[in-house]
Design a protein around this motif. Structure first.
Motif, short mmCIF file in Angstrom:
data_model
loop_
_atom_site.label_atom_id
_atom_site.label_comp_id
_atom_site.label_asym_id
_atom_site.label_seq_id
_atom_site.Cartn_x
_atom_site.Cartn_y
_atom_site.Cartn_z
N ILE A 44 -24.42 -7.13 11.38
CA ILE A 44 -24.16 -8.53 11.03
C ILE A 44 -23.17 -9.18 11.99
O ILE A 44 -23.08 -10.40 12.06
N HIS A 45 -22.45 -8.35 12.74
CA HIS A 45 -21.47 -8.87 13.70
C HIS A 45 -22.01 -8.92 15.13
O HIS A 45 -21.71 -9.87 15.86
N PRO A 55 -28.44 -12.11 5.85
CA PRO A 55 -27.98 -13.01 4.79
C PRO A 55 -27.23 -14.25 5.28
O PRO A 55 -27.12 -15.22 4.53
N PHE A 56 -26.75 -14.24 6.52
CA PHE A 56 -25.95 -15.37 7.01
C PHE A 56 -26.69 -16.20 8.06
O PHE A 56 -26.14 -17.18 8.57
N THR A 59 -25.06 -13.97 13.43
CA THR A 59 -23.90 -13.07 13.40
C THR A 59 -22.68 -13.79 12.83
O THR A 59 -22.57 -15.02 12.91
N VAL A 60 -21.80 -12.99 12.24
CA VAL A 60 -20.55 -13.51 11.68
C VAL A 60 -19.39 -12.66 12.19
O VAL A 60 -19.56 -11.48 12.50
N SER A 98 -15.03 -16.92 2.90
CA SER A 98 -16.30 -17.37 3.48
C SER A 98 -16.54 -16.68 4.81
O SER A 98 -15.61 -16.47 5.58
N PRO A 99 -17.81 -16.35 5.11
CA PRO A 99 -18.12 -15.77 6.41
C PRO A 99 -17.90 -16.80 7.52
O PRO A 99 -18.07 -18.00 7.31
N PRO A 101 -19.37 -17.85 10.92
CA PRO A 101 -20.49 -17.67 11.85
C PRO A 101 -20.03 -17.74 13.31
O PRO A 101 -19.11 -18.48 13.65
N SER A 104 -18.50 -20.89 15.40
CA SER A 104 -17.79 -21.84 14.53
C SER A 104 -16.31 -21.93 14.92
O SER A 104 -15.83 -21.18 15.77
#
Length: 150
Positions: A44-45, A55-56, A59-60, A98-99, A101, A104
């Motif tokens: 996810i990263h 889910p996001f 990447t976060v 909160s994630p 992204p 951001s």
């Protein structure tokens, strides 16, 4: 930036709003560097292709990456002069709300929540909210503890 001329002046800062920082971009390069530094290469990263379907929607940042920027952000808000040493003493409550992204922007708002005078030092508790641009909820809320030695 707020400047405190010594620990005695900082000791009087309980309740003081330190303001807000400039925005900081959290790009994929920074996320990848953090993954390399910590060994946390969860998809996810760092896996942009797989994360698009995750889910996001992309990447976060690692929660700990966002948290690790706390010193940089706080140094933008205030300085205590006339000290021999500053020590990060620890953290109180930390929540990754909160994630963040990739691509951001974040910024911090901080308040000196409490200050305790010690023998030749002061200990401050800073209540900081790391905001995520365009989001209703913050990225991180944290209480950090710092000691300043005269």
């Amino acid at each position: 930036m707020q400047v405190f001329e010594g620990i005695a002046e900082f000791a009087e800062a309980a309740g003081r709003d330190l303001g807000v920082t400039d925005w900081v971009v959290i790009d994929q390069e920074r996320i990848n560097a953090f993954a390399d530094a910590t060994g946390d290469h969860q998809w996810i990263h760092v896996d942009e292709r797989a994360a698009e379907a995750g889910p996001f929607g992309g990447t976060v940042a690692h929660g700990f990456l966002t948290l690790s920027l706390l010193p940089i952000l706080l140094h933008e808000l205030y300085e205590v002069r006339g000290i021999t040493m500053a020590v990060n003493y620890g953290l109180g409550r930390v929540r990754f709300v909160s994630p963040v992204p990739a691509g951001s922007r974040i910024r911090a708002r901080s308040v000196v929540a409490d200050v305790t005078s010690l023998d030749g030092a002061v200990q401050g508790v800073l209540a900081t909210t790391i905001e995520l641009e365009g989001a209703e909820k913050p990225a991180v809320v944290v209480e950090s503890i710092v000691r300043y030695v005269a």
